[in-house]
Design an enzyme around this catalytic site. Structure first.
Site, PDB file in Angstrom:
ATOM      1  N   ARG A 210       0.804  -1.240   0.000  1.00 53.51           N
ATOM      2  CA  ARG A 210       0.000   0.000   0.000  1.00 53.51           C
ATOM      3  C   ARG A 210       0.828   1.275   0.000  1.00 53.51           C
ATOM      4  O   ARG A 210       0.352   2.344   0.381  1.00 53.51           O
ATOM      5  CB  ARG A 210      -0.980   0.031   1.173  1.00 53.51           C
TER       6      ARG A 210
ATOM      7  N   LYS B  12       3.705  11.203 -11.431  1.00 52.80           N
ATOM      8  CA  LYS B  12       2.873  10.322 -12.277  1.00 52.80           C
ATOM      9  C   LYS B  12       3.579   8.971 -12.420  1.00 52.80           C
ATOM     10  O   LYS B  12       4.754   8.917 -12.799  1.00 52.80           O
ATOM     11  CB  LYS B  12       2.646  10.941 -13.660  1.00 52.80           C
TER      12      LYS B  12
ATOM     13  N   GLU C  63      11.454  18.406 -24.731  1.00 56.72           N
ATOM     14  CA  GLU C  63      10.727  18.839 -23.522  1.00 56.72           C
ATOM     15  C   GLU C  63      11.338  20.123 -22.955  1.00 56.72           C
ATOM     16  O   GLU C  63      10.634  20.965 -22.404  1.00 56.72           O
ATOM     17  CB  GLU C  63      10.739  17.733 -22.456  1.00 56.72           C
TER      18      GLU C  63
ATOM     19  N   LYS D  14       8.242  22.892 -13.522  1.00 60.96           N
ATOM     20  CA  LYS D  14       7.275  21.801 -13.374  1.00 60.96           C
ATOM     21  C   LYS D  14       6.793  21.703 -11.928  1.00 60.96           C
ATOM     22  O   LYS D  14       5.595  21.509 -11.671  1.00 60.96           O
ATOM     23  CB  LYS D  14       7.886  20.469 -13.838  1.00 60.96           C
TER      24      LYS D  14
ATOM     25  N   GLU E  80      -3.874  17.356 -11.743  1.00 63.55           N
ATOM     26  CA  GLU E  80      -4.216  17.828 -13.094  1.00 63.55           C
ATOM     27  C   GLU E  80      -5.701  18.148 -13.238  1.00 63.55           C
ATOM     28  O   GLU E  80      -6.373  17.670 -14.151  1.00 63.55           O
ATOM     29  CB  GLU E  80      -3.769  16.804 -14.161  1.00 63.55           C
TER      30      GLU E  80
ATOM     31  N   ARG F 158      -1.974  21.944 -14.323  1.00 63.10           N
ATOM     32  CA  ARG F 158      -0.985  20.921 -14.710  1.00 63.10           C
ATOM     33  C   ARG F 158      -1.127  20.533 -16.186  1.00 63.10           C
ATOM     34  O   ARG F 158      -0.150  20.140 -16.818  1.00 63.10           O
ATOM     35  CB  ARG F 158      -1.097  19.686 -13.809  1.00 63.10           C
TER      36      ARG F 158
ATOM     37  N   ASN G 294       1.242  19.827 -20.933  1.00 66.11           N
ATOM     38  CA  ASN G 294       1.006  19.018 -22.134  1.00 66.11           C
ATOM     39  C   ASN G 294       1.141  19.835 -23.417  1.00 66.11           C
ATOM     40  O   ASN G 294       0.701  19.385 -24.478  1.00 66.11           O
ATOM     41  CB  ASN G 294      -0.393  18.383 -22.080  1.00 66.11           C
TER      42      ASN G 294
ATOM     43  N   HIS H 160       1.691  18.134 -26.714  1.00 65.60           N
ATOM     44  CA  HIS H 160       1.439  16.700 -26.523  1.00 65.60           C
ATOM     45  C   HIS H 160       0.140  16.220 -27.163  1.00 65.60           C
ATOM     46  O   HIS H 160      -0.016  15.029 -27.388  1.00 65.60           O
ATOM     47  CB  HIS H 160       1.453  16.340 -25.032  1.00 65.60           C
TER      48      HIS H 160
ATOM     49  N   HIS I 143       1.137  13.316 -29.285  1.00 65.91           N
ATOM     50  CA  HIS I 143       0.727  11.935 -28.968  1.00 65.91           C
ATOM     51  C   HIS I 143       0.046  11.289 -30.173  1.00 65.91           C
ATOM     52  O   HIS I 143       0.215  10.099 -30.415  1.00 65.91           O
ATOM     53  CB  HIS I 143      -0.229  11.909 -27.769  1.00 65.91           C
TER      54      HIS I 143
ATOM     55  N   HIS J  81       9.249   9.707 -28.447  1.00 67.54           N
ATOM     56  CA  HIS J  81       8.362  10.684 -27.801  1.00 67.54           C
ATOM     57  C   HIS J  81       8.793  12.124 -28.101  1.00 67.54           C
ATOM     58  O   HIS J  81       7.977  12.968 -28.503  1.00 67.54           O
ATOM     59  CB  HIS J  81       8.338  10.421 -26.294  1.00 67.54           C
TER      60      HIS J  81
HETATM   61  N1  GLY Z   1       4.314  15.110 -18.274  1.00 65.39           N
HETATM   62  C1  GLY Z   1       3.268  15.943 -17.828  1.00 65.39           C
HETATM   63  C2  GLY Z   1       2.955  15.805 -16.376  1.00 65.39           C
HETATM   64  O1  GLY Z   1       3.713  15.198 -15.635  1.00 65.39           O
HETATM   65  O2  GLY Z   1       1.939  16.259 -15.928  1.00 65.39           O
END
Ligand code: GLY
Length: 370
Positions: free
Chosen positions: A131, A153, A195, A235, A245, A249, A253, A256, A260, A273
């Protein structure tokens, strides 16, 4: 910014902040791997560390494990095959069972050594094992340093979609040893630089100008530590305000949405990427010109800097616009869903827009062929 990340000005650069309730420390410099062991007391009160690493960075993982063993923390090493397919249930099971067999406990910690794939996978192991155990990220690619190791993330993929199973789980410590970039292939360095260009556009004209003037990668080590630190600080400023997000946040993107789509239309092999994001940034800037009045000179200059670092600025043959749109969820069947796009009035002046006109998106993709 009051309450934002505290950023040192000396090398190694140290950034300290709190995301949600989690304290996060980021160390950036050359020869800083020892910081993993030196700062371990702030990470975990346990006796073991589960070091999950990409099979391509065995030497770095070995150094981290030896440093931990030397301070009296038992390092249990598990390697992972390189590449996106490792972000899967089979690896999640293999790693968590290896941890259980080795007696890794709730008070111990996971150390992820590798690029974005290992960071996502090992991060999710940390979020799920017993957990949740403490997480340390040791990113070994420029992309992972400026982006994926920061912000918490974590995920694995499903056949139905990338990153479909995951969690937000903040690392307590992120150690970025710029020495590891010396052995990174040029194409991988360029991928991370896409990036960096994104952060230049998102942060300010000043950061964009530094990025635009960047010489061949990796460049001067002190200047690179500063550049990486400025991307990370941007960031973290965003993530501390919007960890999950629900708004701000999403600005990360930039490039992206179309990027993507191009990455998926190329079946994740035609463009990596960063290369797809390079094209996605140019499409987003084109749409920004039409919807937000962005001066077209920024797109010209962005294309120049991307090209100078080996990134694509025109879409190759064999990638059909309709495949890109389908991957973006913008084919005719999906028209009812909103398309979230990050656009710019100018560098540092970001706006989130839903549903730019369909023909404008199509035109921006088509113009990438010029
Ligand atoms: N790569 C975008 C984020 O971490 O929100």
């Amino acid at each position: 910014m009051v309450g934002g990340p505290r950023v040192s000005v000396a090398t190694p650069r140290v950034i300290e902040t709190t995301v949600g309730t989690s304290p996060v420390t980021v160390v950036i410099g050359r020869g800083v791997l020892g910081e993993v062991a030196a700062r371990w007391d702030a990470v975990s009160p346990g006796t073991s560390a589960l070091v999950v690493h990409d099979a391509n960075v065995t030497r770095v993982a070995g150094d981290v494990a030896a440093l931990l063993d030397h301070r009296g923390t038992r390092a249990v090493r598990v390697d992972v095959p390189p590449g996106e397919p490792s972000k899967c249930f089979a690896q999640l099971e293999r790693i968590t069972r290896a941890a259980a067999e080795a007696g890794v406990r709730r008070s111990d910690a996971v150390v992820a050594v590798g690029g974005g794939v290992v960071g996502d996978l090992a991060g999710f192991v940390a979020a799920a094992y017993q957990r949740g155990v403490a997480l340390v990220q040791v990113p070994t690619s420029l992309l992972a340093m400026v982006d994926s190791s920061i912000g918490g993330k974590t995920a694995i993929d499903l056949p139905e979609g990338k990153n479909y199973v995951g969690a937000i789980w903040q690392p307590r410590l992120v150690v970025m040893d710029l020495d590891v970039l010396d052995t990174l292939p040029d194409r991988e360095l360029s991928c991370g630089f896409a990036e960096v260009v994104k952060y230049g556009l998102l942060e300010s004209t000043d950061l964009f100008e530094r990025v635009a003037a960047w010489p061949a990668l990796p460049g001067d080590p002190v200047a690179l530590a500063d550049l990486v630190a400025d991307c990370v600080a941007h960031k973290l400023r965003v993530v501390t305000q919007d960890e999950r997000e629900s708004g701000l946040r999403a600005s990360l993107n930039l490039g992206h949405t179309v990027g993507h789509g191009i990455e998926a239309a190329g079946e994740y092999s035609r463009y990596n990427h960063g290369e797809a994001i390079s094209l996605g940034l140019l499409a987003a800037l084109r749409i920004s010109e039409r919807m937000c009045g962005l001066d077209p000179a920024w797109r010209t200059r962005t294309a120049d800097v991307l090209r100078a670092h080996g990134l694509p600025t025109s879409l190759g043959d064999g990638i059909a616009t309709e495949d890109v749109l389908r991957a973006m969820g913008r084919d005719k069947k999906a028209d009812a869903h909103a398309l979230n796009m990050v656009l710019l009035h100018a560098p540092g002046k970001v706006v989130l827009r839903q549903d730019p006109p369909h023909d404008m998106v199509v035109a921006a993709i088509e113009e990438l062929r010029a």
